[in-house]
Design a protein around this motif. Structure first.
Motif, PDB file in Angstrom:
ATOM      1  N   ASP A 295       0.829  -1.213   0.000  1.00 36.61           N
ATOM      2  CA  ASP A 295       0.000   0.000   0.000  1.00 36.61           C
ATOM      3  C   ASP A 295       0.860   1.260   0.000  1.00 36.61           C
ATOM      4  OD1 ASP A 295      -2.359  -1.399  -0.102  1.00 36.61           O
ATOM      5  OD2 ASP A 295      -2.732  -1.313   2.064  1.00 36.61           O
ATOM      6  N   GLU A 296       1.946   1.225   0.760  1.00 34.74           N
ATOM      7  CA  GLU A 296       2.866   2.373   0.769  1.00 34.74           C
ATOM      8  C   GLU A 296       3.473   2.573  -0.613  1.00 34.74           C
ATOM      9  OE1 GLU A 296       7.110   3.714   2.818  1.00 34.74           O
ATOM     10  OE2 GLU A 296       5.907   2.117   3.746  1.00 34.74           O
TER      11      GLU A 296
ATOM     12  N   ARG B  49       2.147   1.750  -3.507  1.00 33.48           N
ATOM     13  CA  ARG B  49       1.107   2.317  -4.382  1.00 33.48           C
ATOM     14  C   ARG B  49       0.940   3.809  -4.131  1.00 33.48           C
ATOM     15  NH1 ARG B  49      -1.581  -2.574  -2.518  1.00 33.48           N
ATOM     16  NH2 ARG B  49      -1.617  -4.147  -4.199  1.00 33.48           N
ATOM     17  N   GLU B  50       0.967   4.207  -2.866  1.00 32.96           N
ATOM     18  CA  GLU B  50       0.817   5.624  -2.521  1.00 32.96           C
ATOM     19  C   GLU B  50       1.986   6.441  -3.064  1.00 32.96           C
ATOM     20  OE1 GLU B  50       0.402   5.767   1.696  1.00 32.96           O
ATOM     21  OE2 GLU B  50      -1.545   4.739   1.703  1.00 32.96           O
ATOM     22  N   LYS B  51       3.207   5.905  -2.964  1.00 30.07           N
ATOM     23  CA  LYS B  51       4.374   6.602  -3.496  1.00 30.07           C
ATOM     24  C   LYS B  51       4.257   6.789  -5.003  1.00 30.07           C
ATOM     25  CE  LYS B  51       7.799   5.134  -0.040  1.00 30.07           C
ATOM     26  NZ  LYS B  51       9.012   4.299   0.201  1.00 30.07           N
TER      27      LYS B  51
END
Length: 249
Positions: free
Chosen positions: A229-230, A232-234
């Motif tokens: 998830d991190e 994807r956010e980046k």
């Protein structure tokens, strides 16, 4: 002349491929736009099954970067970079993923479930795609994967390339209702190591002989659960930055 490697387990196959490359003759070739010395073979590597695998860590990166790359290949998290480089692998094949899944669903005996990654437009780029095609067949209820690279870096890229493509196969199998992965065949027409990477290649090969350089698949799954998830956010933030930069130009 083809160097053929057959192993039951993926990490052993990659290790043997790197050992064969380390012993290869030195030839002259291109490294991007400059002449360079390289070791080179035509590699065909057959792995019996990649359903339950171990991951070789003979790669210049860690698990988080491997998660980044899997998401890039499977989900297209870096497709916003296609205008910078002329393509991304996911952008080149993504439009046909549903076609391949539907073919496998409709006819498990099909010979038409192929993702054609390269195209004639991409082939004319200064740095055309190394990955050419991915072909899927179902045998004995298992999804087999055959991959063709025109060019494949045998030190810095091969382990990541193969693992990400297997994760793509896992996704396609799940969507097509195929419960298990079968064989994986890797055909690299130019499997090579540039001069700058020979020392690293020899280091890996020496290491293979003295200790286990692999990790269990569950270790990757734990890293994926913690970091995906991190990642994807980046990628989403980088996409916004790129879009804003384009608007200012």
């Amino acid at each position: 002349m083809v160097t053929y490697i057959h192993e039951a387990q993926l990490h052993r196959g990659i290790e043997e491929a790197m050992k064969a490359l380390n012993k290869a003759d030195v030839v002259m070739g291109k490294n991007q736009d400059r002449e360079d010395h390289l070791k080179e073979i035509h590699l065909v590597m057959d792995i019996d099954s990649v359903q339950d695998l171990k991951i070789t860590m003979a790669m210049p990166t860690g698990l988080e970067t491997l998660v980044d790359y899997v998401l890039e290949i499977v989900e297209g998290t870096k497709d916003f970079e296609k205008d910078m480089y002329g393509y991304t692998y996911h952008d080149l094949f993504s439009k046909n993923i549903d076609f391949v899944i539907d073919k496998l669903k409709e006819d498990p005996t099909t010979r038409q479930a192929t993702l054609h990654v390269a195209n004639q437009k991409a082939a004319r780029l200064n740095h055309p795609p190394c990955l050419q095609l991915i072909h899927y067949t179902i045998k004995d209820g298992k999804l087999n994967t055959d991959v063709v690279f025109r060019s494949n870096d045998g030190v810095k890229a091969v382990a990541m390339n193969i693992f990400a493509l297997i994760e793509l196969s896992r996704y396609i199998a799940r969507e097509a209702g195929v419960k298990e992965l079968g064989s994986y065949t890797h055909n690299a027409l130019s499997f090579h190591a540039y001069n700058r990477d020979w020392k690293a290649l020899e280091g890996y090969c020496n290491m293979f002989d003295v200790r286990d350089c692999s990790i269990d698949y569950k270790d990757y799954l734990e890293a994926y659960a913690d970091y995906a998830d991190e990642s994807r956010e980046k990628s989403a933030m980088l996409k916004i930055e790129q879009e804003n930069k384009n608007l200012k130009q």
